[in-house]
Motif scaffolding. Sequence first.
Motif, PDB file in Angstrom:
ATOM      1  N   TRP A 101     -10.589   0.440   7.363  1.00 48.20           N
ATOM      2  CA  TRP A 101     -10.045   1.403   6.406  1.00 48.20           C
ATOM      3  C   TRP A 101      -8.536   1.367   6.321  1.00 48.20           C
ATOM      4  N   THR A 111      -4.079   0.273  -2.765  1.00 45.29           N
ATOM      5  CA  THR A 111      -4.734  -0.111  -1.521  1.00 45.29           C
ATOM      6  C   THR A 111      -5.180  -1.560  -1.608  1.00 45.29           C
ATOM      7  N   LYS A 112      -5.353  -2.174  -0.454  1.00 40.10           N
ATOM      8  CA  LYS A 112      -5.747  -3.581  -0.419  1.00 40.10           C
ATOM      9  C   LYS A 112      -7.247  -3.735  -0.616  1.00 40.10           C
ATOM     10  N   THR A 113      -7.623  -4.847  -1.221  1.00 38.94           N
ATOM     11  CA  THR A 113      -9.032  -5.214  -1.363  1.00 38.94           C
ATOM     12  C   THR A 113      -9.164  -6.692  -1.015  1.00 38.94           C
ATOM     13  N   TYR A 122      -5.292   8.267   0.980  1.00 38.59           N
ATOM     14  CA  TYR A 122      -4.044   8.359   0.218  1.00 38.59           C
ATOM     15  C   TYR A 122      -4.098   9.489  -0.795  1.00 38.59           C
ATOM     16  N   ASP A 162      -5.118   0.621   5.319  1.00 35.87           N
ATOM     17  CA  ASP A 162      -4.565  -0.020   4.128  1.00 35.87           C
ATOM     18  C   ASP A 162      -5.583  -0.242   3.010  1.00 35.87           C
ATOM     19  N   ARG A 163      -6.876   0.044   3.249  1.00 35.33           N
ATOM     20  CA  ARG A 163      -7.902  -0.302   2.267  1.00 35.33           C
ATOM     21  C   ARG A 163      -8.597   0.908   1.639  1.00 35.33           C
ATOM     22  N   ARG A 206      -9.226   4.342  -0.243  1.00 31.47           N
ATOM     23  CA  ARG A 206      -8.460   5.074  -1.249  1.00 31.47           C
ATOM     24  C   ARG A 206      -8.404   6.575  -0.966  1.00 31.47           C
ATOM     25  N   PHE A 222      -4.765  -6.099  -4.776  1.00 28.92           N
ATOM     26  CA  PHE A 222      -4.593  -4.663  -4.632  1.00 28.92           C
ATOM     27  C   PHE A 222      -5.376  -3.921  -5.710  1.00 28.92           C
ATOM     28  N   THR A 269       0.829  -1.195   0.000  1.00 27.30           N
ATOM     29  CA  THR A 269       0.000   0.000   0.000  1.00 27.30           C
ATOM     30  C   THR A 269       0.868   1.251   0.000  1.00 27.30           C
ATOM     31  N   TYR A 304      -5.928   0.048  -7.531  1.00 30.42           N
ATOM     32  CA  TYR A 304      -5.169   1.275  -7.732  1.00 30.42           C
ATOM     33  C   TYR A 304      -6.112   2.408  -8.127  1.00 30.42           C
TER      34      TYR A 304
END
Length: 427
Positions: A139, A52-54, A147, A141-142, A144, A58, A38, A60
């Motif tokens: 939320w 980000t992770k899903t 960021y 790391d996940r 968007r 990942f 991430t 974008y």
Amino acid sequence: MKILLSVLLTSSLLPGVTFFAQDATASPGLPKSTLCETGVFRKDKTTFVALTKTDKGFSYTFNDGIVGNMQDAGTILKCEKNAVLIEGKGHWPKVAIAEFNTRFVSNGVMLAGRLMVPPDATKNTPLVVYAHGSESTGWIDRARDPYQMVVRGVSVFIYDKRGTGLSSGEYTQNFPQLADDLVAASHEAKRLAEGQFGRFGLIGLSQGGWIVPLAAARAKAEFLGIGYGLVVDITEQDAAQVTKELRDRGYDDDVIAKASKVTNITAKIAKSRIKEGLEELAGVQNQFGKEAWFSGIKGGYSGVLVSMSVDDLRHHGVPQFDKLNIDWSINPMQVLSNVDAPQLWVFADEDRQAPGALTLERLTSLRKQGRDITIYRFPNTDHGMREYEEAKDGVRKHTRVTPGFYDLMADWAKGQRGEKYAKAYRE
């Protein structure tokens, strides 16, 4: 609200959890996609992409709102060590965002949070805390949006709301309880960023638009930003959602009037916690049950109620609603009447989940009463500020986050205002 505990973890890891999975320690023999982590990867000052992770690898999001997933066929992005490769030729290095992971307590529940600070931050850099939508995932790391904000020069604090991600507790949609958590998160954000931020505010997306005003005064927010939120109560949202769904499917005023009768009844059932309105529900089920539109009712909760028999509701209730511990008494207009901080409200004009017509009327009324409210609307966008392609049957395929949305939110946090934000127009 008293914060019972606040612990800053000096490590970049919370106990037992790997935040940056498969980073530079990945085995050379593994596919390059395992190098993904991430963060934000930048081509130049204005061109960048956030990973980000899903639930499936990942995703974008580029600065202009183009989105995708690393596992999609034809993805244009590959991960390298501390960089990404765009279209097989452009190497974009990772931006050195400072991240501070923490745990803090709100009303006895341990929550996990993260402060994200831009590399060029100063004592005047704005700081925002995000309020979640209704999603049941964490939320960290996940998400968007944080960021996209931090790379635009805004320090951001995010947290996994109770019952999600790394946080303990039970998932809930009790707005006063979630507002308490947001206040606790605000205190923690200020503690971590002490001496290193200027303006402080709250941003709420979707359901967060109900929560942010409840927390504003206690969090001492200097500004509020609301994305695709509402100034209606939960039953009003449900009714508006049902109406828009039926309108979009081509039904006329006669059907809308019938549907309004139904949502008045389901609102009574919901607010009374299934103690009132059941016989009336049985009546409309018998009256309209065989009409095509009736079985297509969805809304926020009406579709569930009309699909159940009165006997089932009377004897078993709706367990999934009971677990949410919803406070049906919240009056958003009353709450906003007591908010003094400047507010930005951003709307998706074709929002099916949160239709904004009544909200816009009420915000206009509040402005006439002297409240400092700025309104922007983005045309041809759905919930989440997403553009879409619509098939003949009305099904929408979301394509991207509409350009200009992230720029607008970041400028608002900075106390700035651009001349234009893509296709948006100001009310």
